[in-house]
Design a protein around this motif. Sequence first.
Motif, mmCIF file in Angstrom:
data_model
loop_
_atom_site.group_PDB
_atom_site.id
_atom_site.type_symbol
_atom_site.label_atom_id
_atom_site.label_comp_id
_atom_site.label_asym_id
_atom_site.label_seq_id
_atom_site.Cartn_x
_atom_site.Cartn_y
_atom_site.Cartn_z
ATOM 1 N N ARG A 166 22.067 -31.872 7.019
ATOM 2 C CA ARG A 166 20.992 -31.726 6.043
ATOM 3 C C ARG A 166 20.174 -32.995 6.066
ATOM 4 O O ARG A 166 20.685 -34.086 5.834
ATOM 5 N N ILE A 167 18.897 -32.861 6.341
ATOM 6 C CA ILE A 167 17.970 -33.975 6.322
ATOM 7 C C ILE A 167 17.233 -33.883 4.994
ATOM 8 O O ILE A 167 16.520 -32.910 4.728
ATOM 9 N N SER A 168 17.424 -34.882 4.144
ATOM 10 C CA SER A 168 16.859 -34.869 2.799
ATOM 11 C C SER A 168 15.419 -35.350 2.803
ATOM 12 O O SER A 168 15.005 -36.086 3.694
ATOM 13 N N PRO A 169 14.675 -34.972 1.763
ATOM 14 C CA PRO A 169 13.310 -35.483 1.673
ATOM 15 C C PRO A 169 13.324 -36.984 1.412
ATOM 16 O O PRO A 169 14.285 -37.524 0.853
ATOM 17 N N ARG A 207 12.589 -40.384 -0.363
ATOM 18 C CA ARG A 207 12.477 -40.720 -1.786
ATOM 19 C C ARG A 207 11.142 -41.419 -2.033
ATOM 20 O O ARG A 207 10.776 -42.327 -1.303
ATOM 21 N N GLY A 248 14.959 -39.723 6.294
ATOM 22 C CA GLY A 248 14.315 -38.805 5.365
ATOM 23 C C GLY A 248 13.155 -38.109 6.037
ATOM 24 O O GLY A 248 12.775 -38.424 7.169
ATOM 25 N N SER A 304 9.195 -35.975 5.157
ATOM 26 C CA SER A 304 8.128 -35.630 4.224
ATOM 27 C C SER A 304 7.093 -34.836 5.003
ATOM 28 O O SER A 304 7.021 -34.931 6.231
ATOM 29 N N ARG A 322 11.098 -30.167 1.160
ATOM 30 C CA ARG A 322 12.363 -30.484 0.487
ATOM 31 C C ARG A 322 13.473 -30.787 1.479
ATOM 32 O O ARG A 322 14.644 -30.723 1.160
ATOM 33 N N GLY A 323 13.106 -31.097 2.704
ATOM 34 C CA GLY A 323 14.094 -31.408 3.727
ATOM 35 C C GLY A 323 14.366 -30.194 4.587
ATOM 36 O O GLY A 323 13.747 -29.146 4.441
ATOM 37 N N TYR A 364 17.579 -28.277 7.420
ATOM 38 C CA TYR A 364 18.914 -28.209 7.993
ATOM 39 C C TYR A 364 18.766 -28.027 9.496
ATOM 40 O O TYR A 364 17.825 -27.387 9.959
ATOM 41 N N SER A 418 14.435 -24.506 6.862
ATOM 42 C CA SER A 418 14.095 -25.008 5.537
ATOM 43 C C SER A 418 15.037 -24.383 4.521
ATOM 44 O O SER A 418 15.738 -23.417 4.803
ATOM 45 N N ARG A 419 15.014 -24.940 3.322
ATOM 46 C CA ARG A 419 15.860 -24.389 2.262
ATOM 47 C C ARG A 419 15.382 -23.010 1.837
ATOM 48 O O ARG A 419 16.134 -22.226 1.276
#
Length: 179
Positions: free
Chosen positions: A61-64, A66, A105, A107, A138-139, A141, A159-160
């Motif tokens: 999971r690659i997060s957005p 911050r 992250g 964006s 939102r990141g 997968y 994507s989510r």
Amino acid sequence: MNLASPEDAGDAPVAEQVREGDRALDGNTVSARRDDWNAIVDSIMPGPAQQVRIERRVILRISPARPAGPSRQNLTAEVPQQERPRTRLVERKAGNCIESARIGGVSDRGDRLLILMRDRSMMTARLEKGCSPRDFYRGFYVERSDDGKICVNRDRIMSRSGAKCQIDRFSQLVAEELD
């Protein structure tokens, strides 16, 4: 009540009551009905084993990224401003793969994904035609590959919300001084 004697029974098995002095059980009456017991035992036994395949699947999971909060923005508020050279970010061609462990992250920036690396460098990813980077704000997968990299035209990011896209091209963002 008319009870028949054991001699009248003929060849039929006779059930006898166990007396207090008798300690041994006669297994002949049970073994004589072996086929009946086999049907019961066979019904609870598992069937023949089929081929079993165990696969290990790892999803990253690659997060957005911050956003810079107020505490982070105020860190340089009291530092005197010096004349900084004016720069702009320019895209330079990058390789076809990036190591997924280096990604810090993500964006969305217009028509590209902005990928922030752990070493503070930045990359952009152009998605295949018909995919919007906005779906990935939102990141995302990605299934981990054997080499641990995300590659152009090989790996699909998800994507989510359920969108799935391939990456067409990676570029590196480099600061270039303006004259």
